[in-house]
Design an enzyme around this catalytic site. Structure first.
Site, short mmCIF file in Angstrom:
data_model
loop_
_atom_site.label_atom_id
_atom_site.label_comp_id
_atom_site.label_asym_id
_atom_site.label_seq_id
_atom_site.Cartn_x
_atom_site.Cartn_y
_atom_site.Cartn_z
N THR A 44 0.83 -1.21 0.00
CA THR A 44 0.00 0.00 0.00
C THR A 44 0.86 1.26 0.00
OG1 THR A 44 -1.70 -1.16 1.27
CG2 THR A 44 -1.82 1.23 1.24
N THR A 45 1.86 1.29 0.88
CA THR A 45 2.73 2.46 1.01
C THR A 45 3.55 2.68 -0.26
OG1 THR A 45 2.87 1.93 3.36
CG2 THR A 45 4.40 3.58 2.54
N TYR A 107 -12.38 -4.18 -3.06
CA TYR A 107 -13.52 -3.66 -3.81
C TYR A 107 -14.64 -4.66 -4.03
CZ TYR A 107 -16.43 -1.17 -7.11
OH TYR A 107 -17.50 -0.57 -7.71
N TYR A 133 -2.41 -10.51 4.23
CA TYR A 133 -2.46 -9.09 4.62
C TYR A 133 -3.92 -8.68 4.76
CZ TYR A 133 -1.65 -3.99 4.02
OH TYR A 133 -1.63 -2.62 4.17
N ARG A 138 -9.02 -0.49 4.01
CA ARG A 138 -8.65 -0.25 2.62
C ARG A 138 -9.42 -1.13 1.63
NH1 ARG A 138 -4.77 3.64 0.50
NH2 ARG A 138 -3.43 4.23 2.22
N LYS A 161 -0.06 -10.21 8.15
CA LYS A 161 0.04 -8.80 8.55
C LYS A 161 -1.38 -8.37 8.92
CE LYS A 161 0.94 -4.12 6.83
NZ LYS A 161 1.29 -3.28 5.65
N ILE A 203 5.07 -4.43 10.14
CA ILE A 203 5.37 -3.89 8.81
C ILE A 203 4.99 -2.43 8.89
CG2 ILE A 203 4.83 -3.96 6.35
CD1 ILE A 203 4.48 -6.98 6.62
#
Length: 294
Positions: A44-45, A107, A133, A138, A161, A203
């Site tokens: 994501t980052t 989504y 994850y 999100r 995560k 993380i």
């Protein structure tokens, strides 16, 4: 290699929005120097949502090249189509990548059965270690502890995560997975408490800016020296919070440029630069945390 402070690395870009090799090398060297235990490339980052698949693969492989076996590289390989996630994962077979970080499909909001089948399909089509994850804020879906338990029996699904920030999840997960199944926080604000409750590390977004401090914090916590760890965490808390005043990675990229780790604060639309208010808060945060220029 998958415990302690693992950085969710930003993806540096030049003024035209192309990948900046010079800044990426500086970032990798910075994390090697400060003993970050591993790098997650294109999570994501790292702006996975606005990179093409070709760029995604290119950045992971470039990060691997620049690391030169000095630090393990974990590739982000999640997708909301199972076939795409499998294909992306398979691109990194025999590449030197240490593991894959695979986000829940976003989504389309699958059921728990759909999530189980998704990760099962990825596991069965690769030899690479897989770290699940879970980040419902999100993705719009939540990988529940009972589904994690079912997935933990696959030999190459090695951990998760967990980025809900819900500390009550730790005992629920630990009670139903193998002892060596990794529990990694995805939330800097609660990461110390997560480790104290039995987690293996974090993380981290904050590690992009405070790699040395996050390494020390996690090292102390994993050794049970929680007073020392909490002193560092208290100094970093305003920074943890400020880095999420706007959507990640807007604040962290601005701050990385501010302290000299990257040359340009470039994001791709629909991500835009940090507001004046956020910038002021970020400046206060690095002063409080006593972060040095680079």
């Amino acid at each position: 290699m998958f415990t302690g402070s693992i950085v969710a690395l930003i993806t540096p870009m030049d003024e035209k929005g192309q990948i900046c090799r010079t800044s990426l090398k500086k970032l990798v060297d910075y994390h090697v120097l400060n003993k970050t235990t591993a790098i997650v490339s294109i999570g994501t980052t790292g702006e996975s949502a606005t990179l093409s698949q070709e760029e995604h693969i290119k950045v992971v492989m470039l990060t691997l090249e620049l690391a030169d076996d000095r630090i393990p590289i974990i590739a982000g390989t999640g997708a909301n189509a199972t076939t795409e996630a499998v294909s992306l994962t398979q691109r990194f077979e025999n590449s030197g990548i240490a593991a894959c970080l695979t986000v829940t499909p976003y989504y389309n909001k699958p059921t728990q059965t759909g999530l189980y089948q998704h990760f099962k399909a990825i596991s069965e089509n690769t030899e690479l270690p897989q770290i699940l994850y879970n980040v419902p804020s999100r993705t719009g879906c939540d990988l529940l502890p009972e589904t994690i338990s079912k997935l933990s029996v696959f030999k190459n699904i090695i951990g998760i995560k967990e980025a809900t920030g819900d500390l009550s999840r730790i005992n629920k997960i630990k009670a139903s997975v193998p002892n060596d199944f990794l529990l990694i926080s995805g939330d800097d604000i609660t990461a110390l408490d997560f480790i104290q409750l039995g987690g293996n590390g974090v993380i981290s977004v904050t590690a992009n800016i405070a790699a040395r401090e996050m390494t020390k914090l996690c090292s102390y916590a994993l050794k049970g020296e929680f007073i020392k760890a909490r002193l560092i965490n208290q100094r970093l808390m305003y920074l943890h919070e400020a880095l999420f005043l706007e959507s990640n990675p807007i604040p962290v990229k601005w701050l990385a440029q501010k302290i000299g780790l990257i040359k340009y604060n470039t994001l791709r639309l629909p991500m835009t630069s940090a507001s004046k208010f956020t910038c002021l808060q970020l400046e206060k945060a690095i002063q409080n945390a006593k972060i040095q220029q680079h």
